[in-house]
Motif scaffolding. Structure first.
Motif, PDB file in Angstrom:
ATOM      1  N   LEU A  28       0.816  -1.210   0.000  1.00  0.00           N
ATOM      2  CA  LEU A  28       0.000   0.000   0.000  1.00  0.00           C
ATOM      3  C   LEU A  28       0.853   1.265   0.000  1.00  0.00           C
ATOM      4  O   LEU A  28       0.623   2.183  -0.785  1.00  0.00           O
ATOM      5  N   LEU A  29       1.840   1.306   0.887  1.00  0.00           N
ATOM      6  CA  LEU A  29       2.607   2.534   1.041  1.00  0.00           C
ATOM      7  C   LEU A  29       3.656   2.725  -0.048  1.00  0.00           C
ATOM      8  O   LEU A  29       3.992   3.851  -0.394  1.00  0.00           O
ATOM      9  N   GLY A  30       4.227   1.620  -0.517  1.00  0.00           N
ATOM     10  CA  GLY A  30       5.224   1.722  -1.573  1.00  0.00           C
ATOM     11  C   GLY A  30       6.536   2.345  -1.133  1.00  0.00           C
ATOM     12  O   GLY A  30       7.272   2.888  -1.947  1.00  0.00           O
ATOM     13  N   VAL A  31       6.827   2.292   0.168  1.00  0.00           N
ATOM     14  CA  VAL A  31       8.096   2.812   0.686  1.00  0.00           C
ATOM     15  C   VAL A  31       8.716   1.747   1.576  1.00  0.00           C
ATOM     16  O   VAL A  31       8.016   0.883   2.094  1.00  0.00           O
ATOM     17  N   PRO A  32      10.034   1.795   1.766  1.00  0.00           N
ATOM     18  CA  PRO A  32      10.633   0.863   2.726  1.00  0.00           C
ATOM     19  C   PRO A  32      10.015   1.090   4.103  1.00  0.00           C
ATOM     20  O   PRO A  32       9.950   2.231   4.579  1.00  0.00           O
ATOM     21  N   LEU A  33       9.524   0.038   4.719  1.00  0.00           N
ATOM     22  CA  LEU A  33       8.782   0.202   5.972  1.00  0.00           C
ATOM     23  C   LEU A  33       9.643   0.671   7.129  1.00  0.00           C
ATOM     24  O   LEU A  33       9.124   1.222   8.094  1.00  0.00           O
ATOM     25  N   TRP A  34      10.967   0.507   7.051  1.00  0.00           N
ATOM     26  CA  TRP A  34      11.796   1.032   8.134  1.00  0.00           C
ATOM     27  C   TRP A  34      11.685   2.551   8.209  1.00  0.00           C
ATOM     28  O   TRP A  34      11.929   3.142   9.242  1.00  0.00           O
ATOM     29  N   GLU A  35      11.263   3.192   7.118  1.00  0.00           N
ATOM     30  CA  GLU A  35      11.094   4.647   7.124  1.00  0.00           C
ATOM     31  C   GLU A  35       9.899   5.078   7.972  1.00  0.00           C
ATOM     32  O   GLU A  35       9.843   6.220   8.415  1.00  0.00           O
ATOM     33  N   VAL A  36       8.925   4.203   8.187  1.00  0.00           N
ATOM     34  CA  VAL A  36       7.722   4.571   8.931  1.00  0.00           C
ATOM     35  C   VAL A  36       7.536   3.778  10.224  1.00  0.00           C
ATOM     36  O   VAL A  36       6.530   3.949  10.909  1.00  0.00           O
TER      37      VAL A  36
END
Length: 171
Positions: A28-36
Motif C-alpha cells: 500500500l505505502l510503496g516505501v521501505p517500511l523502516w522509514e515509517v
C-alpha cells in the motif's frame, strides 16, 4: 509496527487506526517500511500518493512474506539464522530485505510477535497462567525477562495491564 509504547489521544474524533499486515503495508505505502516504523502517519501523507498511483506499490519478496508467516507461526521463537537458511538467503540479506519490506529486523519482529502472543494469553483470564508459566510458554527466559519486555513495549507490567482491562471475559 512498533517497538516501543506510544500514547495516542484523539481529541477531535477524526483519527482512525488501520491495522495492516507488514507485507500489505509495504504494498500500500510503496516505501521501505523502516522509514515509517514507530511513526504515526497522516492519511494525507500516505493515501494521497497511494490514491494517485494507478498501480499498487512493489510486492514484497515471496521469501520475506514466507519468513514473516514462519515467524508468526513460531510465536517469534525461531532463530534468525534458521529462518535465513529456510528461505535460502544469508542472514544479512534476510535482514536487509525483511527490514525494508516489514519495517523491522527479523529479531525485532520476533520480539514483538513473542510479546503479542504473551499479551493474548494474558487477556484470557479463564486460561490465566502464572507470570512464570506465561514466560515459559511464550519463550521468555524467566518472569523478570517477561516483565522487562512488557514494560519496554507498553510502559506497564503484565499485572498493571491486566488490572486495567475493563473487559475480562464472560458475557
Amino acid at each position: 509496527m512498533r517497538t516501543r509504547w506510544v500514547s495516542l489521544a484523539c481529541v477531535d474524533g477524526r483519527h482512525i487506526l488501520v491495522d495492516l499486515s507488514p507485507h500489505g503495508a509495504c504494498t500500500l505505502l510503496g516505501v521501505p517500511l523502516w522509514e515509517v516504523t514507530n511513526s504515526v502517519i497522516s492519511v494525507a501523507g500516505v493515501l494521497g500518493p497511494a490514491v494517485a498511483r494507478t498501480a499498487p506499490g512493489p510486492r514484497p519478496a515471496p521469501q520475506v512474506v514466507w519468513a514473516w508467516r514462519r515467524l508468526c507461526r513460531s510465536g517469534g521463537r525461531i532463530r534468525v539464522a534458521q529462518l535465513a537458511a529456510e528461505v535460502g538467503w544469508t542472514r544479512r540479506h534476510l535482514l536487509t530485505r525483511f527490514r525494508e519490506q516489514i519495517g523491522l529486523a527479523p529479531k525485532t519482529a520476533a520480539r514483538v510477535i513473542r510479546f503479542q502472543h504473551a499479551l493474548r494469553l494474558l487477556q484470557h483470564p479463564e486460561r490465566r497462567l502464572s507470570l512464570a508459566g506465561l514466560a515459559q510458554t511464550t519463550g521468555y527466559s524467566d518472569q523478570a525477562h517477561l516483565t522487562r519486555e512488557f514494560r519496554a513495549l507498553t510502559g506497564a507490567t503484565p499485572l498493571e495491564l491486566a488490572a486495567g482491562w475493563p473487559y475480562r471475559g464472560g458475557t
